[in-house]
Design a protein around this motif. Structure first.
Motif, PDB file in Angstrom:
ATOM      1  N   ALA A 102       0.820  -1.214   0.000  1.00 13.61           N
ATOM      2  CA  ALA A 102       0.000   0.000   0.000  1.00 13.61           C
ATOM      3  C   ALA A 102       0.853   1.264   0.000  1.00 13.61           C
ATOM      4  O   ALA A 102       0.439   2.293  -0.549  1.00 13.61           O
ATOM      5  CB  ALA A 102      -0.941  -0.014   1.214  1.00 13.61           C
ATOM      6  N   TRP A 103       2.044   1.208   0.591  1.00  7.72           N
ATOM      7  CA  TRP A 103       2.879   2.407   0.690  1.00  7.72           C
ATOM      8  C   TRP A 103       3.620   2.712  -0.610  1.00  7.72           C
ATOM      9  O   TRP A 103       4.134   3.821  -0.794  1.00  7.72           O
ATOM     10  CB  TRP A 103       3.909   2.250   1.816  1.00  7.72           C
ATOM     11  CG  TRP A 103       4.759   1.028   1.691  1.00  7.72           C
ATOM     12  CD1 TRP A 103       4.560  -0.181   2.297  1.00  7.72           C
ATOM     13  CD2 TRP A 103       5.942   0.859   0.899  1.00  7.72           C
ATOM     14  NE1 TRP A 103       5.532  -1.077   1.943  1.00  7.72           N
ATOM     15  CE2 TRP A 103       6.399  -0.465   1.082  1.00  7.72           C
ATOM     16  CE3 TRP A 103       6.660   1.710   0.057  1.00  7.72           C
ATOM     17  CZ2 TRP A 103       7.530  -0.960   0.454  1.00  7.72           C
ATOM     18  CZ3 TRP A 103       7.800   1.211  -0.572  1.00  7.72           C
ATOM     19  CH2 TRP A 103       8.221  -0.107  -0.381  1.00  7.72           C
ATOM     20  N   LEU A 104       3.700   1.755  -1.534  1.00  6.11           N
ATOM     21  CA  LEU A 104       4.473   1.928  -2.763  1.00  6.11           C
ATOM     22  C   LEU A 104       3.581   2.549  -3.840  1.00  6.11           C
ATOM     23  O   LEU A 104       2.846   1.860  -4.547  1.00  6.11           O
ATOM     24  CB  LEU A 104       5.030   0.581  -3.232  1.00  6.11           C
ATOM     25  CG  LEU A 104       5.982   0.601  -4.434  1.00  6.11           C
ATOM     26  CD1 LEU A 104       7.144   1.557  -4.204  1.00  6.11           C
ATOM     27  CD2 LEU A 104       6.486  -0.798  -4.739  1.00  6.11           C
ATOM     28  N   VAL A 105       3.635   3.873  -3.952  1.00  5.41           N
ATOM     29  CA  VAL A 105       2.804   4.613  -4.899  1.00  5.41           C
ATOM     30  C   VAL A 105       3.685   5.547  -5.719  1.00  5.41           C
ATOM     31  O   VAL A 105       4.863   5.776  -5.398  1.00  5.41           O
ATOM     32  CB  VAL A 105       1.717   5.432  -4.164  1.00  5.41           C
ATOM     33  CG1 VAL A 105       0.739   4.506  -3.446  1.00  5.41           C
ATOM     34  CG2 VAL A 105       2.344   6.406  -3.171  1.00  5.41           C
ATOM     35  N   THR A 106       3.132   6.075  -6.785  1.00  8.81           N
ATOM     36  CA  THR A 106       3.867   6.986  -7.654  1.00  8.81           C
ATOM     37  C   THR A 106       4.373   8.199  -6.873  1.00  8.81           C
ATOM     38  O   THR A 106       3.649   8.769  -6.055  1.00  8.81           O
ATOM     39  CB  THR A 106       2.964   7.450  -8.814  1.00  8.81           C
ATOM     40  OG1 THR A 106       2.565   6.294  -9.568  1.00  8.81           O
ATOM     41  CG2 THR A 106       3.690   8.412  -9.741  1.00  8.81           C
ATOM     42  N   SER A 107       5.619   8.571  -7.125  1.00 11.60           N
ATOM     43  CA  SER A 107       6.305   9.720  -6.505  1.00 11.60           C
ATOM     44  C   SER A 107       6.725   9.471  -5.061  1.00 11.60           C
ATOM     45  O   SER A 107       7.288  10.369  -4.423  1.00 11.60           O
ATOM     46  CB  SER A 107       5.455  10.999  -6.581  1.00 11.60           C
ATOM     47  OG  SER A 107       5.173  11.328  -7.926  1.00 11.60           O
ATOM     48  N   PHE A 122      13.187   6.863  -5.720  1.00 11.38           N
ATOM     49  CA  PHE A 122      11.836   7.367  -5.882  1.00 11.38           C
ATOM     50  C   PHE A 122      11.131   6.577  -6.981  1.00 11.38           C
ATOM     51  O   PHE A 122      11.761   6.165  -7.961  1.00 11.38           O
ATOM     52  CB  PHE A 122      11.830   8.850  -6.245  1.00 11.38           C
ATOM     53  CG  PHE A 122      12.250   9.749  -5.117  1.00 11.38           C
ATOM     54  CD1 PHE A 122      11.312  10.294  -4.261  1.00 11.38           C
ATOM     55  CD2 PHE A 122      13.592  10.032  -4.904  1.00 11.38           C
ATOM     56  CE1 PHE A 122      11.704  11.116  -3.219  1.00 11.38           C
ATOM     57  CE2 PHE A 122      13.995  10.853  -3.867  1.00 11.38           C
ATOM     58  CZ  PHE A 122      13.037  11.395  -3.018  1.00 11.38           C
ATOM     59  N   ALA A 123       9.842   6.379  -6.824  1.00  4.88           N
ATOM     60  CA  ALA A 123       9.049   5.695  -7.837  1.00  4.88           C
ATOM     61  C   ALA A 123       8.422   6.737  -8.751  1.00  4.88           C
ATOM     62  O   ALA A 123       7.518   7.478  -8.339  1.00  4.88           O
ATOM     63  CB  ALA A 123       7.969   4.847  -7.182  1.00  4.88           C
ATOM     64  N   LEU A 133      11.677   3.863 -12.349  1.00  5.19           N
ATOM     65  CA  LEU A 133      12.519   4.841 -11.665  1.00  5.19           C
ATOM     66  C   LEU A 133      12.775   6.041 -12.569  1.00  5.19           C
ATOM     67  O   LEU A 133      12.783   5.914 -13.801  1.00  5.19           O
ATOM     68  CB  LEU A 133      13.856   4.198 -11.278  1.00  5.19           C
ATOM     69  CG  LEU A 133      13.795   2.925 -10.425  1.00  5.19           C
ATOM     70  CD1 LEU A 133      15.197   2.392 -10.187  1.00  5.19           C
ATOM     71  CD2 LEU A 133      13.083   3.188  -9.111  1.00  5.19           C
ATOM     72  N   PRO A 134      13.010   7.218 -12.006  1.00  4.59           N
ATOM     73  CA  PRO A 134      13.301   8.398 -12.836  1.00  4.59           C
ATOM     74  C   PRO A 134      14.670   8.321 -13.506  1.00  4.59           C
ATOM     75  O   PRO A 134      14.902   8.971 -14.511  1.00  4.59           O
ATOM     76  CB  PRO A 134      13.215   9.553 -11.849  1.00  4.59           C
ATOM     77  CG  PRO A 134      13.482   8.936 -10.514  1.00  4.59           C
ATOM     78  CD  PRO A 134      12.912   7.565 -10.580  1.00  4.59           C
TER      79      PRO A 134
END
Length: 433
Positions: A102-107, A122-123, A133-134
């Protein structure tokens, strides 16, 4: 600004995860209590031993000097982590994971743990089980590396490093998670059905018994559960003659302490949720002893149990704590009952229950006391052996068995089964004696 502290725990020593509530307990001379919770969420601290070798000693020292106010970011070593299912080449930007927590979200920032090194990333995008990844990773990342959540925390004012050589060191750190940044919400107990009789309801995996929930997790007897008997008598002694003893507390309280083992992270979280729902010492629950607490049964009929001798009656008939029992049958079924009264007859003790027993004398394995209790401490420590296996020590103090409406606070706790329509408890756990 918080500084990322790139540490990895030495799992040989494990990780200690401590949660602490703050409860005011007001106790009268007769032992009755009124409790008030001061925190809605527990404070959390993490203790871990870390190995600092090679450039990790230097980066650790650099991070400490940057964090002059003690504010750091660390990976949540025991959080719900995702695992790489494919190797990522040098410069790769796509991470394939086994699941998306649940904690792994965009940005969102996260920690990539590879062996003994941790790096903050960062995602840029999270789609399905794929994290983008960026910018590319530096060096190849092998399958099995973990993505862990990042938590804001504070260091202690003094942090000691033991130096073995100029490039090898160890440190034992205690880090306090910033209050309010990580909120643990106990997993919901779904409502399933309606009232079953007058005393119980079905709440998915938990049972409500006379207004309180029941802890039906058997302790790990390899860790030797402890039971302390607390006598509340007072002695007046002027040091020059006879003494006088008073018993203002009309019962003998017990402190029950036992270790419970969670073999998966989800299992450990269910044990922690017991503490979260009770808010430490604030609320009351039923806690069985799982011992063989009654004398030999001579007969059983309807809602009456006849046991040998009258010593049992003398010890417990007027005790306000000994008002409920848990019957375990030979097939593992668990049947809780409230005691409505005790009498003596022909040299035996007759125990009357509120409802019919639901089993014959030949079907019963053991009968245990089931106490109304609260946690003995506002602090609970999860002793992680790995990031998915842990031991949890639960300690309870028994209380007078008053009607639930006479008590204050939430009475939620996790159990491992559900109520049958007959009022019997259907156990869903695997018992290993």
């Amino acid at each position: 600004m918080a500084v990322f502290l790139p540490i990895v725990p030495n799992w040989q020593n494990g990780v200690r995860d401590t949660y602490e509530f703050n409860t005011n307990v007001f106790t009268t001379r007769d032992g009755s209590e009124q409790r008030r919770a001061q925190r809605d969420q527990p404070r959390r601290s993490i203790e871990a031993a870390v190995i600092l070798d090679g450039d990790r000693l230097r980066t650790f020292s650099d991070a400490i000097h940057l964090a002059r106010d003690g504010k750091v970011e660390i990976s949540d070593f025991t959080g719900d982590s995702a695992t790489l299912t494919e190797t990522v080449p040098n410069g790769g930007v796509i991470l394939h994971v086994d699941h998306v927590p649940a904690w792994l979200v965009t940005s969102a920032p996260f920690v990539l743990l590879t062996g003994r090194k941790a790096r903050k990333l960062f995602a840029a995008d999270v789609t399905g089980n794929q994290v983008t990844l960026p910018m590319g990773v530096v060096g190849a990342v092998g399958q099995g590396a973990q993505l862990m959540p990042l938590v804001s925390a504070s260091l202690a004012t003094t942090n000691t490093v033991s130096l073995y050589t100029t490039i090898v060191a160890t440190s034992s750190l205690k880090i306090t998670v910033e209050p309010g940044t990580v909120v643990r919400t106990a997993d919901p107990l779904p409502f399933d059905g309606g009232p079953q009789g007058e005393t119980s309801q079905v709440f998915g995996p938990a049972g409500l018994f006379y207004g309180r929930y029941v802890l039906l997790r058997k302790p790990n007897y390899l860790q030797q559960p402890q039971m302390a008997f607390n006598l509340g008598f007072e002695t007046v002694d002027y040091k020059r003659g006879i003494t006088k003893t008073f018993t203002p507390v009309p019962m003998i309280s017990r402190t029950l302490t036992a270790t419970y083992m969670g073999v998966t992270r989800a299992d450990v979280m269910t044990l922690l949720d017991i503490f979260i729902r009770a808010r430490g010492r604030a609320s009351e629950i039923y806690v069985p002893t799982f011992g063989n607490d009654l004398p030999p049964i001579k007969s059983l009929s309807g809602s009456n149990i006849r046991v040998a001798g009258t010593d049992f009656y003398d010890a417990y008939h007027a005790d306000p704590a000994h008002k409920a029992i848990l019957i375990r049958t030979l097939d593992g079924t668990l049947i809780p009952h409230e005691i409505s009264g005790m009498t003596t007859d022909s040299g035996d003790t007759l125990i009357a229950t509120e409802r019919p027993i639901g089993a014959t004398a030949g079907q019963i394995d053991i009968i245990s006391w089931m106490f109304v209790a609260r946690f003995a401490s506002d602090s609970l420590t999860v002793q992680w052996v790995t990031n998915g296996v842990a031991n949890v020590v639960l300690s309870f103090v028994t209380l007078a068995n008053l009607a639930a409406e006479e008590s204050f606070g939430n009475n939620w706790i996790l159990a491992t089964g559900y109520w049958r329509d007959t009022g019997q408890w259907q156990d869903g756990s695997v018992w290993e004696d």
